[in-house]
Motif scaffolding. Sequence first.
Motif, PDB file in Angstrom:
ATOM      1  N   CYS A   1      10.200  -9.654 -36.977  1.00  6.74           N
ATOM      2  CA  CYS A   1       9.640  -9.901 -38.306  1.00  6.74           C
ATOM      3  C   CYS A   1       9.911 -11.353 -38.690  1.00  6.74           C
ATOM      4  O   CYS A   1      11.066 -11.768 -38.804  1.00  6.74           O
ATOM      5  CB  CYS A   1      10.252  -8.947 -39.343  1.00  6.74           C
ATOM      6  N   LYS A   2       8.827 -12.105 -38.895  1.00  4.89           N
ATOM      7  CA  LYS A   2       8.975 -13.520 -39.228  1.00  4.89           C
ATOM      8  C   LYS A   2       9.558 -13.712 -40.621  1.00  4.89           C
ATOM      9  O   LYS A   2      10.199 -14.727 -40.898  1.00  4.89           O
ATOM     10  CB  LYS A   2       7.618 -14.215 -39.125  1.00  4.89           C
ATOM     11  N   ILE A   3       9.319 -12.749 -41.516  1.00  2.00           N
ATOM     12  CA  ILE A   3       9.809 -12.878 -42.891  1.00  2.00           C
ATOM     13  C   ILE A   3      11.301 -12.569 -42.960  1.00  2.00           C
ATOM     14  O   ILE A   3      12.076 -13.315 -43.561  1.00  2.00           O
ATOM     15  CB  ILE A   3       9.014 -11.954 -43.838  1.00  2.00           C
ATOM     16  N   CYS A   4      11.671 -11.436 -42.356  1.00  2.91           N
ATOM     17  CA  CYS A   4      13.087 -11.047 -42.359  1.00  2.91           C
ATOM     18  C   CYS A   4      13.894 -11.810 -41.303  1.00  2.91           C
ATOM     19  O   CYS A   4      15.131 -11.800 -41.337  1.00  2.91           O
ATOM     20  CB  CYS A   4      13.227  -9.543 -42.114  1.00  2.91           C
ATOM     21  N   LYS A   5      13.155 -12.411 -40.337  1.00  2.00           N
ATOM     22  CA  LYS A   5      13.779 -13.139 -39.239  1.00  2.00           C
ATOM     23  C   LYS A   5      14.753 -12.238 -38.482  1.00  2.00           C
ATOM     24  O   LYS A   5      15.903 -12.595 -38.226  1.00  2.00           O
ATOM     25  CB  LYS A   5      14.499 -14.393 -39.761  1.00  2.00           C
ATOM     26  N   ALA A   6      14.253 -11.051 -38.168  1.00  2.00           N
ATOM     27  CA  ALA A   6      15.075 -10.077 -37.450  1.00  2.00           C
ATOM     28  C   ALA A   6      14.168  -9.117 -36.695  1.00  2.00           C
ATOM     29  O   ALA A   6      12.955  -9.074 -36.926  1.00  2.00           O
ATOM     30  CB  ALA A   6      15.969  -9.299 -38.425  1.00  2.00           C
TER      31      ALA A   6
END
Length: 296
Positions: A107-112
């Motif tokens: 997930c690019k938003i959560c960076k996870a």
Amino acid sequence: MLASLNRFFPRMRLRRDVQLISKMDIFCHLVLVICLPVSLLYEFIAVIPKYHSPGGYAYPLIVTFIILLFINVMANLIACMLVDISVDYDRIKTFDVSDECVNWRHCKICKALAPPRSWHCATCGTCILTRDHHCNFTGCCIGHQNYRYFTCFVLYSFVLSSLLMFYNLKYFIWSMGQLTHLTHFSDMTFIQVLHNSVFSLNLIYQIFSTGMIILHAPFVLKGELIGERNLKDKDKHNYDAGIYYNLRGIFGQHMHVAWIFPLFASQLPGDGYNWKLTTKDKSTETIATFHSRPTA
């Protein structure tokens, strides 16, 4: 004592901050939690006594049944809001990333990392485990741990709205018959205006609950998620394990009693991180995933 209570009360993560974020969530939630109790009070005082005498046996039975339905609607609504269905990033850190990653995404938003069938919700601001959709009435997403409560919320809403519609429709027809003698709608009494308003709310509630059942029933029975319908064919996987196991995946191991009340514990067979795919020959194979590192 606590050990015995754990057999009846579910053990799961709860949200730390329960709040309604978007304006639409606030509006839909307030309409439900304010208008529904007020309309029920009107039913008990004005509508149901038209058909069942308060001094008879039928009236308390109907009122009690309606109250129980209302309690279940509200209890399942609250349960949806309280359960934390966001991806547990602390748990993901324990997975061995050296193993092959199947169907996991970054997930690019959560960076996870996000497990299979998990997507990011812009309103909730996090990745949701087994995300189906964002519900405006609950103000949160529907996913792995609260899908059972949402399903019961819709089912009990349908039964409650249908029962109310039965009484309201008969009373509405009688009320409209009284309006034929009026020359202007401004001559309507306050009671007639009030009942027409309650009937309109009941009609909207009936349409909503019926529509939700028609929309979600095929997905529930097939073991699919609404969020997966927009996926391309190459990205779609068959998680259908049969109606019985699909329902068990939502209502848990004690699904024969889990629908009665949300506080009845019913452990789900899966954890939302590991999944099984159904192959063309109807067999299942575990996909997936990282293996958890052994703890010291």
